[in-house]
Design a protein around this motif. Sequence first.
Motif, PDB file in Angstrom:
ATOM      1  N   PRO A 155       0.798  -1.243   0.000  1.00 58.29           N
ATOM      2  CA  PRO A 155       0.000   0.000   0.000  1.00 58.29           C
ATOM      3  C   PRO A 155       0.823   1.281   0.000  1.00 58.29           C
ATOM      4  CG  PRO A 155      -0.942  -1.590   1.517  1.00 58.29           C
ATOM      5  CD  PRO A 155       0.358  -2.176   1.059  1.00 58.29           C
ATOM      6  N   HIS A 156       1.953   1.313   0.741  1.00 55.47           N
ATOM      7  CA  HIS A 156       2.699   2.569   0.832  1.00 55.47           C
ATOM      8  C   HIS A 156       3.441   2.896  -0.460  1.00 55.47           C
ATOM      9  CE1 HIS A 156       5.779  -0.423   1.758  1.00 55.47           C
ATOM     10  NE2 HIS A 156       6.698   0.496   1.556  1.00 55.47           N
ATOM     11  N   LEU A 157       3.496   1.933  -1.391  1.00 53.98           N
ATOM     12  CA  LEU A 157       4.120   2.177  -2.683  1.00 53.98           C
ATOM     13  C   LEU A 157       3.100   2.327  -3.807  1.00 53.98           C
ATOM     14  CD1 LEU A 157       7.006  -0.479  -2.538  1.00 53.98           C
ATOM     15  CD2 LEU A 157       7.132   1.944  -1.932  1.00 53.98           C
ATOM     16  N   ARG A 158       1.827   2.241  -3.463  1.00 57.73           N
ATOM     17  CA  ARG A 158       0.787   2.128  -4.483  1.00 57.73           C
ATOM     18  C   ARG A 158       0.743   3.347  -5.402  1.00 57.73           C
ATOM     19  NH1 ARG A 158      -3.771   1.342  -1.365  1.00 57.73           N
ATOM     20  NH2 ARG A 158      -3.184  -0.848  -1.207  1.00 57.73           N
ATOM     21  N   THR A 159       0.723   4.547  -4.836  1.00 58.35           N
ATOM     22  CA  THR A 159       0.615   5.745  -5.670  1.00 58.35           C
ATOM     23  C   THR A 159       1.808   5.877  -6.615  1.00 58.35           C
ATOM     24  OG1 THR A 159      -0.668   6.912  -3.973  1.00 58.35           O
ATOM     25  CG2 THR A 159       0.448   8.257  -5.642  1.00 58.35           C
TER      26      THR A 159
END
Length: 494
Positions: A431-435
């Motif tokens: 999630p913390h790399l999603r963008t």
Amino acid sequence: MSATRTETRAGHSTLSLKGSSLDHGTPIITPLSRIPTKSSKIDAIQLAELASPSGGDGTSEEPHPGPSFPAITPEMRRKANIQFITLCWTLFLGGWMGGTTGPLLPRIQQVYHVGFAVVSLLFVFNCLGSIVASVINVYLCDRIGFGWVLVIGAAVQVAGYAVSAVGPPFTVLVFSYFVTGFGVALQDANASAYIASLRVSSPTRMGIMHSIYGFGAFCAPLVATQFAAMPKWSFHFLVSLGITIPNIITLAMVFKFKRQHELLAEIGQPLIEHATAPSPETGTIYREMMKQKALHILTLFMFVYLGIGLAIGGWIVTYLVDKRGGGASTGYVSSGLYGGKSPPILSLPSLSDRLSSEGVTVGRLVLIWFNKKIGERRAVVLYSLIALAMQLIIWFVPSLIGNAVAVSISGLFLGPIYPIVMNQTALIIPPHLRTGCISWIGGFGQAGSAFMPFVTGALASSRGIECIQPLIVSMLAFMLAMWLLVPKGPSRSD
């Protein structure tokens, strides 16, 4: 060890543990909290999370860690809907830009006296703008936040249209395409990442939002075709300018220059752990992204996919005119004849672009239920095979009408693939790399949207326009092979 939950009349939950013999340490229990609502009859309870030591790969098994529930008040639901509608309008404008160039290409060639290869520089520099945006998007989001990046992207898009509208020298026009591509890519990537972060109806909303993108590509040729026949052909970009300026205002009013996790909290989605922790250095995020094998496979897949789509949309018009005998005023049969001539309301370029983008729009919208039914991964395989069959028809069946219908069907089944890739990225990537990863996939994937039309233009100049169908067919086969290498993500209910 077992755990049981007891609910009291007051709406609180307690968790009791049975058994205390643990071989690998004590589980971590997230405290349960009661979430107030306006209704006295409904108590929304955050579910407890039993967190165990993570696996060696350091990734979570769930695509969206933390509790999951929809917006819990009417006000939150209203905000969520307004945000979604605003992002849909932003994607409409992105599709509008994508559908503009095809009908204008013949006029641009005529005005600037350039051939296929040189005019393809418009695609190349538009794509370079997308690549630059994908590289610095992570830095911008980290430093100034989601809301600011959206507004900056919209403002840059307006600046690009303002330059194009004056009909500048060709080199300046090419640069304006770079600027516009940069602005659109910033908005597209962040809108997709935001919808992918939703924990309720994310696949459905992603499909709807990107169908609106296709609708923008459907509408743009209706206007661009008319201006292509006018002396002031570049005034088409004044129309683009007029519908893009309000986008800056709506993005600023709705998202209020806030960060993504703040906006998600406003619509009832709990903050995840990394959102409240200090942000890691931007360089660390880039290094983590580069270690994701799935990121590179999906980027290559998107490179080929977007290249195929733009090659079809940008050059199939010329193919149908040169190889299938399409006339400059070929339009809908129902338009009738006026004085022995077809009415010049809808030319073949406009018709072909409309068929292709209409197929994309309809496919992304009406096939959402089918994607859920058979699974998104299987859907991509099936849609790729159907598109491959349609391109073989265009290649071997010498029928103008049949080829035009095949273009529409290709768009119908190629269209849903883009939002599916975004959904699968949200499942596979932490999630913390999603963008950052969604921006990377979209931006570098856009390189394909320049590479394929440029290669097609170069081949058309040297070997003839008939070479585009063998190229498209081979790239579709390669795209299908790449999809089979994409790792599977955990399933998610919508």
